[in-house]
Design an enzyme around this catalytic site. Structure first.
Site, PDB file in Angstrom:
ATOM      1  CG  ASN A 184      80.060  64.369  14.228  1.00  0.00           C
ATOM      2  OD1 ASN A 184      80.485  64.330  13.076  1.00  0.00           O
ATOM      3  ND2 ASN A 184      79.891  63.284  14.954  1.00  0.00           N
ATOM      4  CB  CYS A 185      77.555  70.103  13.473  1.00  0.00           C
ATOM      5  SG  CYS A 185      76.773  71.703  13.494  1.00  0.00           S
ATOM      6  N   PRO A 186      78.528  71.132  16.554  1.00  0.00           N
ATOM      7  CG  PRO A 186      78.165  72.744  18.274  1.00  0.00           C
ATOM      8  CD  PRO A 186      77.953  71.277  17.913  1.00  0.00           C
TER       9      PRO A 186
END
Length: 74
Positions: free
Chosen positions: A13-15
């Protein structure tokens, strides 16, 4: 293709997808291509933006089942 790397970032998941893509691209020679596979919905925005910021060419962005694939030229 021998000048194409594949970076599997599914499940991250981000980042992390952008960070790992950027790190991988820094190690590649100009003109090589990278295929990034990601499941994070934000990657649809973040990876094209990173390409624009860093001067890479986003050749293709497509969905294959539930995975977004980006083809980037370094």
């Amino acid at each position: 293709m021998e000048d194409t790397d594949i970076l599997d970032l599914r499940g991250l998941n981000c980042p992390l997808p952008v960070m790992k893509t950027r790190k991988h691209l820094k190690r590649m020679a100009k003109g090589m291509q990278l295929v990034v596979k990601a499941t994070d919905p934000m990657s649809a925005i973040d990876i094209p933006h990173m390409c624009q910021e860093d001067g890479h060419v986003l050749i293709e962005s497509k969905m294959v089942d539930d995975v977004r694939q980006f083809k980037i030229e370094c």
